[in-house]
Motif scaffolding. Structure first.
Motif, short mmCIF file in Angstrom:
data_model
loop_
_atom_site.label_atom_id
_atom_site.label_comp_id
_atom_site.label_asym_id
_atom_site.label_seq_id
_atom_site.Cartn_x
_atom_site.Cartn_y
_atom_site.Cartn_z
N ILE A 34 0.85 -1.20 0.00
CA ILE A 34 0.00 0.00 0.00
C ILE A 34 0.88 1.25 0.00
N ALA A 35 1.94 1.23 0.81
CA ALA A 35 2.84 2.40 0.87
C ALA A 35 3.44 2.67 -0.50
N LEU A 36 3.88 1.60 -1.18
CA LEU A 36 4.50 1.80 -2.50
C LEU A 36 3.47 2.32 -3.52
N ASP A 37 2.32 1.71 -3.55
CA ASP A 37 1.31 2.11 -4.52
C ASP A 37 0.93 3.59 -4.30
N ALA A 38 0.71 3.94 -3.01
CA ALA A 38 0.23 5.30 -2.70
C ALA A 38 1.29 6.35 -3.02
N ALA A 40 3.68 6.12 -5.14
CA ALA A 40 3.89 6.19 -6.60
C ALA A 40 2.78 7.00 -7.27
N ARG A 41 1.60 7.11 -6.62
CA ARG A 41 0.51 7.90 -7.21
C ARG A 41 0.58 9.36 -6.79
N ALA A 181 9.31 1.72 -1.81
CA ALA A 181 8.41 2.80 -1.37
C ALA A 181 9.23 3.95 -0.78
N VAL A 182 10.25 3.60 0.00
CA VAL A 182 11.09 4.63 0.63
C VAL A 182 11.87 5.40 -0.44
N GLU A 183 12.40 4.68 -1.43
CA GLU A 183 13.12 5.34 -2.54
C GLU A 183 12.22 6.39 -3.19
N LYS A 184 10.91 6.12 -3.25
CA LYS A 184 9.99 7.04 -3.92
C LYS A 184 9.48 8.13 -2.99
N GLY A 185 9.88 8.07 -1.71
CA GLY A 185 9.54 9.19 -0.82
C GLY A 185 8.67 8.84 0.37
N ALA A 186 8.29 7.58 0.53
CA ALA A 186 7.48 7.21 1.71
C ALA A 186 8.38 7.18 2.94
#
Ligand code: FAD
Length: 542
Positions: A34-38, A40-41, A181-186
């Motif tokens: 969920i963290a990755l999907d969110a 990334a959106r 997810a962390v790489e993308k900013g979570a």
């Protein structure tokens, strides 16, 4: 990307200071997905986990990315199609931890599988799940089955079916999704426990009171939306939200045992009948074979499920029935693990008959809870949950979000242009001082990130691969202690327990000094691991 245990205090500070679009509670595969999907959106996302990432069910499964054969038997064709597609996507995005594995289905006298029904079943399954041509089912005569697997019980064997399943490492998959997810900013932080919800004047959830479990500090997180992805603990949060009505969870326990490969030298994985009508797997992994699983109702402590003697005996009896010449004994079991399936209760159904489908509950206070499901289907579960959040934010704030894109996102470590074996061989050409087996072992955990570990071993650790691996996990995977490293990041407690005594002091020492642990914290680190070390062989006493 920063995902270092050395920076954890800073992450806790950030959790307190910012307001998030979405707070995800629970750091298993569902929460990570969920963290990755969110993120990334385009949502601002944080995730908290009360213990280590994947320390719940997501490190305790049978570690298969299923094509969904069992759903086919239960006539849940929609799930077969979905998990078949998911398996293909995961193989593309994480080829280092999703590995095709030939699987033999022996057909036996009085078993649950007949020759023709298995052939037809596998045929339909291949089509529904979209199985590649070279991985489609192959039916075998009794003689050919025995050629494939000479250890099978000849007195009951009638033939066999060969198909392909995908083996994984559940905890590594969870951590790779979390890292991405962390790489993308979570902002994802372990050892942060949710305690209670806070609400707006109109009684909608708008945050959570939490505790930093390492430093025992209480603080508050502000979030517009909250998803409860707590697996077996989902109902505890629904209770605190006063929304535990109608549907509820039904927990069942499944255990696995690990034995040395020389005690059951099977040529491929085998999925075989048990006399009570269930089926269990025997799966080769490196120098070990693991077998599982069971399915029994569970009402004890959710934090520490473990294998009891009767569970282990059940699996050993089943294995000795199918492979009689092995004569496996309880003393030969090196390690075990037990997991809890967070299934949705259905009146009158036995554990094995309960559906593995996932379901989303939205409460009056707007807490979004997701329950049920499988490791294999985590990406679709995430998509469905994040769709709910985006829809609500669009209505409330007029914001537009991108559609789900995780199908196209390679997971951390997944940037391999070759098969893991070939990639390991290429790496070993550059780092000739290490054995190929050791390099391959790392590639099957860290994929394309292995080169950082090898380079760091060479430059900073005088070729000590174990310490370079511990350093990588500490710095890039928020690994806080010996248990995180030996259990979830590397699986050594399950697959290498007899060898652990030789390296424990070095690992304990490394985490204690690198994270500046006080004498008391160092002692806790030691003792916590010791408990886990004993629990996996507790069946010898109870
Ligand atoms: P979990 O992994 O349990 O994560 C929930 C997390 O929430 C936990 O880490 C917990 O610590 C955290 N949490 C709880 N309370 C709080 C709180 N108050 N504050 C903060 N965090 C909290 N699926 C497959 O696809 N393939 C398989 O081969 C397979 N085999 C299985 C075998 C067994 C025996 C079992 C039990 C399951 C198996 N599954 C399999 C199913 C799969 O493992 C699960 O569906 C999946 O791991 C569930 O993940 P989750 O994230 O929902 O739950």
């Amino acid at each position: 990307m920063s995902f270092s245990a050395r920076n954890r205090t800073r992450y806790i500070q950030q959790l307190q200071e910012e307001t998030f679009d979405l707070l995800v509670i629970g750091g298993g595969i569902t929460g990570a997905g969920i963290a990755l999907d969110a993120v990334a959106r385009g949502l601002k996302v944080c995730l908290i986990e009360k213990a280590d990432f994947a320390s719940g069910t997501s490190s305790r499964s049978i570690k298969l990315i299923h094509g969904g054969l069992r759903y086919h038997k239960q006539l849940e064709f929609g799930i077969v199609r979905e998990v078949g597609q998911e398996r293909t996507i995961l193989y593309k995005n994480a080829p280092h931890i999703v590995i095709p594995e030939r699987m033999l289905l022996p057909i036996i006298e009085g078993g649950s599988l007949g020759k023709y029904s298995t052939s037809l079943g596998l045929y339909v399954y291949d089509r529904l799940a979209g199985v590649e041509k070279d991985e489609r089912r192959n039916m075998l005569s009794k003689e050919k089955t025995l050629e494939q697997e000479p250890l099978l019980n000849t007195s009951i064997l009638k033939g066999g079916g060969m198909y392909v399943e995908y083996r994984s490492d559940d905890a590594r998959l969870c951590v790779e999704v979390m890292k991405t997810a962390v790489e993308k900013g979570a902002l994802c932080v372990n050892y942060v426990a949710f305690n209670s919800f806070t609400h707006t004047v109109s009684n909608k959830v708008n945050g959570a009171n939490c505790t930093d479990m390492i430093n025992n500090i209480h603080f508050h997180i502000k979030a517009k939306k909250i998803i409860n992805a707590c697996g077996p603990w989902v109902d505890e949060l629904r209770k605190k939200d006063n929304s535990l009505h109608k549907k509820r969870l039904h927990l069942t326990k499944g255990i696995h045992i690990v034995i040395p490969k020389e005690r059951l030298p099977i040529q491929q994985a085998v999925y075989f009948d048990v006399e009570d009508g269930r089926m269990i797997f025997a799966i080769p992994r490196g120098k070990k074979i693991y077998l599982g699983t069971t399915d029994t109702n569970y009402n004890e402590d959710k934090n520490f499920p473990y294998a009891h003697k009767e569970d282990v005996i059940y699996i050993l009896n089943a294995a000795n029935h199918m492979f009689p010449s092995a004569e496996l004994k309880i003393e030969e079991v090196e390690s075990t693990w037990a997991g809890l399936r967070p299934l949705i209760h259905e009146d009158g159904k036995s554990p094995s008959d309960l559906s593995r489908k996932d379901e989303i509950f939205i409460s009056d206070s707007n807490l979004i809870s997701i329950a049920g499901g499988k490791l294999t289907g985590y990406r679709k579960m995430a998509e469905r949950s994040v769709n709910v959040v985006c829809k609500q934010l669009k209505i409330e704030e007029g914001r537009q979000f991108n559609p789900c894109a995780t199908e196209f996102i390679k997971l951390s470590g997944g940037h391999l242009e070759k098969y893991p074996n070939e990639y390991a061989r290429d790496l070993q050409d550059d780092f000739k001082q290490f054995y190929l087996d050791d390099v391959l072992d790392l590639v099957l955990k860290y994929g394309s990130n292995t080169e950082y570990i090898l380079a760091s071993a060479q430059t900073n650790f005088k070729d000590n691969l174990l310490l370079a691996e511990a350093e990588y996990c500490l710095e890039y995977e928020l690994t806080n202690n010996t248990s995180d490293f030996i259990i979830r990041r590397t699986g050594r407690l399950y697959f290498d327990r007899p060898q652990l005594a030789g390296c424990l002091d070095e690992i304990n020492q490394y985490f204690n000094t690198q994270l500046n642990y006080s004498t008391e914290q160092a002692e806790n680190n030691h003792q916590n691991f010791d408990k886990e070390y004993t629990r996996v062989v507790a069946f010898k006493n109870v």
